[in-house]
Write a protein that holds these residues in place. Structure first.
Motif, PDB file in Angstrom:
ATOM      1  N   HIS A  56      17.100  42.760  27.524  1.00 19.97           N
ATOM      2  CA  HIS A  56      16.058  41.740  27.395  1.00 19.97           C
ATOM      3  C   HIS A  56      15.688  41.223  28.778  1.00 19.97           C
ATOM      4  CE1 HIS A  56      16.456  40.383  22.889  1.00 19.97           C
ATOM      5  NE2 HIS A  56      16.158  41.653  23.039  1.00 19.97           N
ATOM      6  N   CYS A  57      14.472  41.497  29.173  1.00 21.17           N
ATOM      7  CA  CYS A  57      13.964  41.039  30.470  1.00 21.17           C
ATOM      8  C   CYS A  57      14.937  41.412  31.590  1.00 21.17           C
ATOM      9  CB  CYS A  57      13.696  39.531  30.448  1.00 21.17           C
ATOM     10  SG  CYS A  57      12.562  38.993  31.749  1.00 21.17           S
ATOM     11  N   PHE A  58      15.294  42.688  31.629  1.00 24.03           N
ATOM     12  CA  PHE A  58      16.105  43.299  32.691  1.00 24.03           C
ATOM     13  C   PHE A  58      17.575  42.887  32.677  1.00 24.03           C
ATOM     14  CE2 PHE A  58      11.758  42.730  34.435  1.00 24.03           C
ATOM     15  CZ  PHE A  58      11.372  44.061  34.412  1.00 24.03           C
ATOM     16  N   GLY A  59      18.012  42.197  31.619  1.00 26.90           N
ATOM     17  CA  GLY A  59      19.405  41.771  31.603  1.00 26.90           C
ATOM     18  C   GLY A  59      19.931  41.534  30.202  1.00 26.90           C
ATOM     19  N   ILE A  60      20.982  40.738  30.118  1.00 23.75           N
ATOM     20  CA  ILE A  60      21.654  40.447  28.854  1.00 23.75           C
ATOM     21  C   ILE A  60      20.859  39.418  28.046  1.00 23.75           C
ATOM     22  CG2 ILE A  60      23.659  39.171  27.963  1.00 23.75           C
ATOM     23  CD1 ILE A  60      25.417  40.655  29.798  1.00 23.75           C
ATOM     24  N   PRO A  61      20.713  39.622  26.751  1.00 23.46           N
ATOM     25  CA  PRO A  61      20.081  38.603  25.902  1.00 23.46           C
ATOM     26  C   PRO A  61      20.938  37.336  25.855  1.00 23.46           C
ATOM     27  CG  PRO A  61      20.208  40.728  24.773  1.00 23.46           C
ATOM     28  CD  PRO A  61      21.052  40.844  26.000  1.00 23.46           C
ATOM     29  N   PRO A  62      20.329  36.167  25.692  1.00 28.21           N
ATOM     30  CA  PRO A  62      21.097  34.919  25.619  1.00 28.21           C
ATOM     31  C   PRO A  62      22.159  34.943  24.519  1.00 28.21           C
ATOM     32  CG  PRO A  62      18.751  34.457  25.820  1.00 28.21           C
ATOM     33  CD  PRO A  62      18.877  35.932  25.623  1.00 28.21           C
ATOM     34  N   LEU A  63      21.888  35.634  23.442  1.00 25.17           N
ATOM     35  CA  LEU A  63      22.849  35.709  22.342  1.00 25.17           C
ATOM     36  C   LEU A  63      24.158  36.364  22.783  1.00 25.17           C
ATOM     37  CD1 LEU A  63      22.948  35.059  19.245  1.00 25.17           C
ATOM     38  CD2 LEU A  63      22.384  37.459  18.863  1.00 25.17           C
ATOM     39  N   ILE A  64      24.076  37.321  23.692  1.00 22.63           N
ATOM     40  CA  ILE A  64      25.277  37.993  24.183  1.00 22.63           C
ATOM     41  C   ILE A  64      26.076  37.072  25.100  1.00 22.63           C
ATOM     42  CG2 ILE A  64      26.155  39.987  25.452  1.00 22.63           C
ATOM     43  CD1 ILE A  64      24.933  40.631  22.710  1.00 22.63           C
ATOM     44  N   ASP A  65      25.382  36.289  25.926  1.00 20.39           N
ATOM     45  CA  ASP A  65      26.076  35.306  26.760  1.00 20.39           C
ATOM     46  C   ASP A  65      26.929  34.376  25.897  1.00 20.39           C
ATOM     47  OD1 ASP A  65      25.096  35.675  29.586  1.00 20.39           O
ATOM     48  OD2 ASP A  65      23.166  35.395  28.619  1.00 20.39           O
ATOM     49  N   PRO A  88      15.458  52.979  31.419  1.00 17.17           N
ATOM     50  CA  PRO A  88      16.896  53.053  31.700  1.00 17.17           C
ATOM     51  C   PRO A  88      17.277  52.830  33.154  1.00 17.17           C
ATOM     52  CG  PRO A  88      15.996  55.253  31.596  1.00 17.17           C
ATOM     53  CD  PRO A  88      14.848  54.314  31.291  1.00 17.17           C
ATOM     54  N   HIS A  89      16.312  52.545  34.003  1.00 21.06           N
ATOM     55  CA  HIS A  89      16.590  52.505  35.437  1.00 21.06           C
ATOM     56  C   HIS A  89      16.740  51.089  35.992  1.00 21.06           C
ATOM     57  CE1 HIS A  89      15.941  56.780  35.467  1.00 21.06           C
ATOM     58  NE2 HIS A  89      14.718  56.637  35.001  1.00 21.06           N
ATOM     59  N   ILE A  90      15.915  50.160  35.544  1.00 20.81           N
ATOM     60  CA  ILE A  90      15.898  48.816  36.134  1.00 20.81           C
ATOM     61  C   ILE A  90      16.677  47.867  35.238  1.00 20.81           C
ATOM     62  CG2 ILE A  90      14.438  46.957  36.984  1.00 20.81           C
ATOM     63  CD1 ILE A  90      12.196  49.014  37.286  1.00 20.81           C
ATOM     64  N   SER A  91      17.833  47.405  35.704  1.00 21.86           N
ATOM     65  CA  SER A  91      18.696  46.580  34.861  1.00 21.86           C
ATOM     66  C   SER A  91      19.798  45.933  35.692  1.00 21.86           C
ATOM     67  CB  SER A  91      19.331  47.442  33.771  1.00 21.86           C
ATOM     68  OG  SER A  91      20.383  46.760  33.119  1.00 21.86           O
ATOM     69  N   GLY A  92      20.241  44.774  35.221  1.00 22.38           N
ATOM     70  CA  GLY A  92      21.428  44.142  35.781  1.00 22.38           C
ATOM     71  C   GLY A  92      22.426  43.809  34.696  1.00 22.38           C
ATOM     72  N   ALA A  93      22.207  44.344  33.487  1.00 22.28           N
ATOM     73  CA  ALA A  93      22.989  43.941  32.317  1.00 22.28           C
ATOM     74  C   ALA A  93      24.464  44.299  32.419  1.00 22.28           C
ATOM     75  CB  ALA A  93      22.389  44.549  31.049  1.00 22.28           C
ATOM     76  N   LEU A  94      24.775  45.473  32.925  1.00 24.31           N
ATOM     77  CA  LEU A  94      26.177  45.884  33.003  1.00 24.31           C
ATOM     78  C   LEU A  94      26.947  45.010  33.988  1.00 24.31           C
ATOM     79  CD1 LEU A  94      25.805  49.783  32.901  1.00 24.31           C
ATOM     80  CD2 LEU A  94      26.394  48.231  31.025  1.00 24.31           C
ATOM     81  N   ARG A  95      26.318  44.661  35.095  1.00 28.82           N
ATOM     82  CA  ARG A  95      26.971  43.761  36.058  1.00 28.82           C
ATOM     83  C   ARG A  95      27.158  42.377  35.416  1.00 28.82           C
ATOM     84  NH1 ARG A  95      27.851  42.912  41.521  1.00 28.82           N
ATOM     85  NH2 ARG A  95      28.407  45.134  41.446  1.00 28.82           N
ATOM     86  N   LEU A 164      19.683  43.279  41.856  1.00 28.85           N
ATOM     87  CA  LEU A 164      19.546  41.886  42.275  1.00 28.85           C
ATOM     88  C   LEU A 164      18.249  41.254  41.783  1.00 28.85           C
ATOM     89  CD1 LEU A 164      21.085  41.934  45.874  1.00 28.85           C
ATOM     90  CD2 LEU A 164      22.081  41.047  43.762  1.00 28.85           C
ATOM     91  N   PRO A 165      17.084  41.905  41.963  1.00 27.15           N
ATOM     92  CA  PRO A 165      15.874  41.305  41.396  1.00 27.15           C
ATOM     93  C   PRO A 165      15.911  41.232  39.869  1.00 27.15           C
ATOM     94  CG  PRO A 165      15.397  43.463  42.361  1.00 27.15           C
ATOM     95  CD  PRO A 165      16.765  43.084  42.799  1.00 27.15           C
ATOM     96  N   SER A 166      16.574  42.198  39.244  1.00 27.43           N
ATOM     97  CA  SER A 166      16.702  42.165  37.785  1.00 27.43           C
ATOM     98  C   SER A 166      17.483  40.936  37.341  1.00 27.43           C
ATOM     99  CB  SER A 166      17.399  43.426  37.277  1.00 27.43           C
ATOM    100  OG  SER A 166      16.626  44.576  37.521  1.00 27.43           O
ATOM    101  N   LEU A 167      18.584  40.659  38.035  1.00 25.90           N
ATOM    102  CA  LEU A 167      19.404  39.498  37.697  1.00 25.90           C
ATOM    103  C   LEU A 167      18.634  38.204  37.913  1.00 25.90           C
ATOM    104  CD1 LEU A 167      22.814  40.607  39.255  1.00 25.90           C
ATOM    105  CD2 LEU A 167      22.192  40.567  36.824  1.00 25.90           C
ATOM    106  N   PHE A 168      17.857  38.139  38.977  1.00 17.91           N
ATOM    107  CA  PHE A 168      17.065  36.938  39.261  1.00 17.91           C
ATOM    108  C   PHE A 168      16.012  36.717  38.179  1.00 17.91           C
ATOM    109  CE2 PHE A 168      13.292  34.949  41.108  1.00 17.91           C
ATOM    110  CZ  PHE A 168      13.822  33.743  41.552  1.00 17.91           C
ATOM    111  N   ILE A 169      15.284  37.783  37.827  1.00 21.34           N
ATOM    112  CA  ILE A 169      14.235  37.664  36.811  1.00 21.34           C
ATOM    113  C   ILE A 169      14.828  37.253  35.470  1.00 21.34           C
ATOM    114  CG2 ILE A 169      12.525  38.962  35.480  1.00 21.34           C
ATOM    115  CD1 ILE A 169      12.085  40.657  38.045  1.00 21.34           C
ATOM    116  N   ASN A 170      15.963  37.862  35.107  1.00 17.81           N
ATOM    117  CA  ASN A 170      16.605  37.534  33.842  1.00 17.81           C
ATOM    118  C   ASN A 170      17.043  36.072  33.810  1.00 17.81           C
ATOM    119  OD1 ASN A 170      19.512  37.595  32.182  1.00 17.81           O
ATOM    120  ND2 ASN A 170      17.874  38.762  31.199  1.00 17.81           N
TER     121      ASN A 170
END
Length: 255
Positions: A56-65, A88-95, A164-170
């Protein structure tokens, strides 16, 4: 050796992924994360744990948090995650997930991204049916390979690009996502079936005078939009007349 896979799925991609991987593992069960929202603590009494969810938006959904805060992993020996996504390329979810696990004294042993059909219609329409079928066939091959890796307790993680930009946007998106449900509208074609209320993983929808009302606790998962039987629900102006999506091997009742 026992395994439980926790999943969150809005339109069936992640549920199908969880079911497919579970079928390739011995003594494996799956559990819906939205169904556990009201539980104070979730204890994983298995040797292995999988977590499957959409990007969700390059990262983890709030529900997962929120789910990770109450997940007790004492005694768990192997943890893997699968992120279903349109890109499958732009993401910060696993981190992000690895960081949440580190707070519990654990780490992500294996992490994978699986390209599937994106359900985010405000951004783009669905691809043609033949392309969707090809994409899902390739996803099934990838899921079978992931099941084999998880069965062997392989330690590996897909690379994440532009992390890093993925984490910021998320992070910025999460600050305002709850109120983005003001973009939802419901047309007069609504038949007051209440399916949107039933299917919302956040419990964010109530029926008011036979029409859905969004209560500003939204995940922006688009489940209500895709599952409306009369396509009465839209998000902004771009989703109108765009084809809706549900994974072809998942029924609405399973969501």
């Amino acid at each position: 050796m026992s395994t439980i896979i926790y999943y969150f799925s809005a339109t069936g991609n992640s549920l199908h992924a969880a079911k497919t991987i579970a079928a390739g593992l011995e003594n494996c069960t799956i559990a819906s994360i939205p169904a556990l929202v009201g539980v104070n603590e979730v204890r994983a009494n298995t040797a292995n744990v999988g977590i499957v969810f959409p990007l969700h938006c390059f990262g983890i959904p709030p529900l997962i948090d929120k789910f990770m805060e109450k997940l007790n992993l004492d005694g768990v020996e192997y943890i893997f995650a699968v992120v279903t996504c349109g890109d499958p390329h732009i993401s910060g979810a696993l981190r992000q997930l690895d960081n949440l696990l580190a707070a519990k004294g654990k780490s992500l042993d294996a992490g994978f991204r699986v390209k599937m059909v994106s359900n985010y219609l405000p951004l783009s329409a669905l691809p043609p049916e033949n392309k969707r079928e090809k994409l899902l066939r390739q996803a099934d091959e990838r899921l079978a390979a992931i099941a084999a890796l998880a069965a062997a307790r392989t330690k590996t993680k897909d690379a994440e690009y532009l992390r890093l930009p993925s984490l910021f946007i998320n992070k910025q998106w999460k600050k305002q996502v709850a109120g983005r449900d003001s973009n939802f509208t419901c047309a007069e074609t609504c038949v007051a079936c209440g399916l949107c209320q039933k299917i919302c993983p956040a419990g964010n929808i109530t029926m008011d005078a036979g029409k859905p009302h969004w209560n500003h606790n939204c995940l922006e998962c688009q489940a209500c939009l895709h599952c409306c039987p009369t396509q009465s629900i839209n998000f902004g102006s771009r989703t109108k007349n765009r084809q809706r999506y549900l994974h072809p091997r998942i029924s609405i009742d399973e969501i």
